[in-house]
Design an enzyme around this catalytic site. Structure first.
Site, PDB file in Angstrom:
ATOM      1  CB  VAL A 118     -21.125 -23.038 -41.493  1.00  0.00           C
ATOM      2  CG1 VAL A 118     -22.596 -23.731 -42.059  1.00  0.00           C
ATOM      3  CG2 VAL A 118     -21.636 -22.263 -40.385  1.00  0.00           C
ATOM      4  CE1 TYR A 161     -25.399 -13.228 -33.171  1.00  0.00           C
ATOM      5  CE2 TYR A 161     -26.212 -11.023 -32.520  1.00  0.00           C
ATOM      6  CZ  TYR A 161     -26.584 -12.256 -33.199  1.00  0.00           C
ATOM      7  OH  TYR A 161     -27.762 -12.593 -33.823  1.00  0.00           O
TER       8      TYR A 161
HETATM    9  N1  LIG Z   1     -33.842 -14.686 -32.930  1.00  0.00           N
HETATM   10  C1  LIG Z   1     -33.505 -13.530 -33.223  1.00  0.00           C
HETATM   11  O1  LIG Z   1     -33.909 -12.775 -32.495  1.00  0.00           O
HETATM   12  C2  LIG Z   1     -32.481 -13.009 -34.002  1.00  0.00           C
HETATM   13  C3  LIG Z   1     -32.080 -11.573 -34.098  1.00  0.00           C
HETATM   14  C4  LIG Z   1     -31.177 -11.382 -35.140  1.00  0.00           C
HETATM   15  C5  LIG Z   1     -30.345 -12.250 -36.089  1.00  0.00           C
HETATM   16  N2  LIG Z   1     -30.653 -13.443 -35.930  1.00  0.00           N
HETATM   17  C6  LIG Z   1     -29.933 -14.488 -36.556  1.00  0.00           C
HETATM   18  O2  LIG Z   1     -30.791 -15.482 -37.147  1.00  0.00           O
HETATM   19  C7  LIG Z   1     -29.995 -16.665 -37.366  1.00  0.00           C
HETATM   20  C8  LIG Z   1     -30.810 -17.729 -36.988  1.00  0.00           C
HETATM   21  O3  LIG Z   1     -31.084 -17.816 -35.545  1.00  0.00           O
HETATM   22  P1  LIG Z   1     -32.252 -18.192 -34.927  1.00  0.00           P
HETATM   23  O4  LIG Z   1     -32.911 -17.224 -33.912  1.00  0.00           O
HETATM   24  O5  LIG Z   1     -33.088 -19.248 -35.747  1.00  0.00           O
HETATM   25  O6  LIG Z   1     -31.207 -19.296 -33.692  1.00  0.00           O
HETATM   26  P2  LIG Z   1     -31.404 -20.651 -33.386  1.00  0.00           P
HETATM   27  O7  LIG Z   1     -30.336 -20.648 -32.199  1.00  0.00           O
HETATM   28  O8  LIG Z   1     -32.751 -20.980 -33.092  1.00  0.00           O
HETATM   29  O9  LIG Z   1     -30.811 -21.484 -34.625  1.00  0.00           O
HETATM   30  C9  LIG Z   1     -29.545 -21.353 -35.170  1.00  0.00           C
HETATM   31  C10 LIG Z   1     -29.321 -22.327 -36.166  1.00  0.00           C
HETATM   32  O10 LIG Z   1     -27.832 -22.306 -36.609  1.00  0.00           O
HETATM   33  C11 LIG Z   1     -27.514 -23.615 -36.560  1.00  0.00           C
HETATM   34  N3  LIG Z   1     -26.195 -23.504 -36.178  1.00  0.00           N
HETATM   35  C12 LIG Z   1     -25.398 -23.197 -35.049  1.00  0.00           C
HETATM   36  N4  LIG Z   1     -24.182 -23.427 -35.219  1.00  0.00           N
HETATM   37  C13 LIG Z   1     -23.698 -24.110 -36.377  1.00  0.00           C
HETATM   38  C14 LIG Z   1     -22.693 -24.629 -37.013  1.00  0.00           C
HETATM   39  N5  LIG Z   1     -21.603 -24.397 -36.511  1.00  0.00           N
HETATM   40  N6  LIG Z   1     -23.055 -25.126 -38.227  1.00  0.00           N
HETATM   41  C15 LIG Z   1     -24.145 -25.299 -38.948  1.00  0.00           C
HETATM   42  N7  LIG Z   1     -25.184 -25.052 -38.275  1.00  0.00           N
HETATM   43  C16 LIG Z   1     -25.422 -24.281 -36.995  1.00  0.00           C
HETATM   44  C17 LIG Z   1     -28.270 -24.290 -35.323  1.00  0.00           C
HETATM   45  O11 LIG Z   1     -28.361 -25.557 -35.491  1.00  0.00           O
HETATM   46  C18 LIG Z   1     -29.740 -23.874 -35.558  1.00  0.00           C
HETATM   47  O12 LIG Z   1     -30.315 -24.408 -36.494  1.00  0.00           O
HETATM   48  C19 LIG Z   1     -28.889 -16.416 -36.714  1.00  0.00           C
HETATM   49  O13 LIG Z   1     -27.721 -16.210 -37.761  1.00  0.00           O
HETATM   50  C20 LIG Z   1     -28.720 -15.335 -35.814  1.00  0.00           C
HETATM   51  O14 LIG Z   1     -27.801 -14.656 -35.574  1.00  0.00           O
HETATM   52  C21 LIG Z   1     -31.523 -14.310 -35.033  1.00  0.00           C
END
Ligand SMILES: NC(=O)c1ccc[n+]([C@@H]2O[C@H](COP(=O)([O-])OP(=O)(O)OC[C@H]3O[C@@H](n4cnc5c(N)ncnc54)[C@H](O)[C@@H]3O)[C@@H](O)[C@H]2O)c1
Length: 251
Positions: A65, A157
């Site tokens: 992305v 971040y």
């Molecule tokens: N887990 C938490 O506690 C938490 C808290 C706040 C926000 N978030 C947000 O939730 C979202 C999902 O996070 P998660 O916890 O499932 O993390 P994760 O690392 O398990 O998953 C991240 C996803 O993003 C994809 N991704 C990463 N770089 C990419 C790229 N360049 N192009 C396309 N896809 C890409 C990965 O393949 C994966 O499917 C993120 O935006 C993260 O910042 C997560």
């Protein structure tokens, strides 16, 4: 009647973690899907198989992305497969550690490029499709760090997520008249591979600070995203919805 029967969605970064839970939740409600991934093709194809078991249609599309040309191609392929796009969930994201003094240009560029620019590119390519049908739902997966700022160890971040929040509000204002709702969710402490950065001791410390007394699950996020993309939330736009077990109650 399923809540998203006949709807078509792109969920970025949906081969695992929160994105996978969102994709499966939508499929169970009758939505056809693009499962976007950047590296994990095997996992993306497994998600496609799980979706097909619900009776919904799905395709896995590789696209980083942070590349505007790859996002453009992804949306073209999505429209070819789905015929239109009703729902876009900008979930793909990475975390970046390093204090202001520590973080180098490359890491700073990467976190902004995936979290913020990736969301911008996906909206830029998808909104014209939604405008044509005067209907669309966008949910940006932000973070608690976008509101209150992140710990000293990850200011880049938090900034990337803060930029997503302002983008959410700006697009909600601009495209509300075209029947397009744009909201964000701000999760905290959700158990996914991203949480592996924290060891068990740190996770337990985090749990104790959460009023509901547990960490969150990807499904906790998916059910809120489902509400936001449903027509039950058609009067909700430009909002940043906290999903944090009560950890942060303001802003
Ligand atoms: N887990 C938490 O506690 C938490 C808290 C706040 C926000 N978030 C947000 O939730 C979202 C999902 O996070 P998660 O916890 O499932 O993390 P994760 O690392 O398990 O998953 C991240 C996803 O993003 C994809 N991704 C990463 N770089 C990419 C790229 N360049 N192009 C396309 N896809 C890409 C990965 O393949 C994966 O499917 C993120 O935006 C993260 O910042 C997560």
């Amino acid at each position: 009647m399923k809540k998203l029967q006949g709807k078509k969605a792109i969920v970025t970064g949906s081969s695992y973690g929160i994105g996978k839970a969102v994709a499966l939740c939508f499929a169970n409600e009758g939505c056809d899907l693009v499962v976007n991934y950047s590296k994990s093709e095997k996992k993306a194809l497994e998600v496609v198989s799980e979706i097909e078991k619900t009776g919904a249609r799905a395709i896995a599309i590789r696209a980083d992305v942070s590349s505007s040309s790859e996002v453009k191609r992804m949306v073209e392929e999505a429209v070819a497969f789905l015929k239109t796009v009703d729902i876009l969930v900008n979930n793909a994201g990475i975390i970046a550690f390093g204090t202001l003094e520590e973080i180098d240009d490359e890491r700073l560029e990467k976190v902004l490029a995936i979290n913020y620019k990736g969301t911008f590119y996906c909206c830029r390519e998808t909104i014209p499709v939604m405008k044509r049908q005067n209907y669309g739902k966008i949910v940006n997966v932000s973070s608690i760090a976008g509101q209150q700022g992140d710990h000293a160890t990850a200011p880049s971040y938090g900034s990337s997520k803060g930029a997503m929040n302002v983008l959410t509000k700006s697009l909600a204002r601009q495209f509300g008249p075209y029947g397009i709702n744009v909201n964000a969710v701000a999760p905290h402490a959700i158990i996914t591979p991203m949480m592996d950065y924290w060891n068990k001791k740190r996770q337990e410390e985090m749990r104790k600070m959460i009023p509901v007394g547990r960490l969150g699950t990807p499904e906790d996020v998916a059910s809120v995203v489902l509400f936001l993309v449903s027509d039950e939330a058609s009067f909700v736009t430009g909002q940043i919805i906290n999903i944090n077990g009560g950890y942060l109650m303001d802003s």
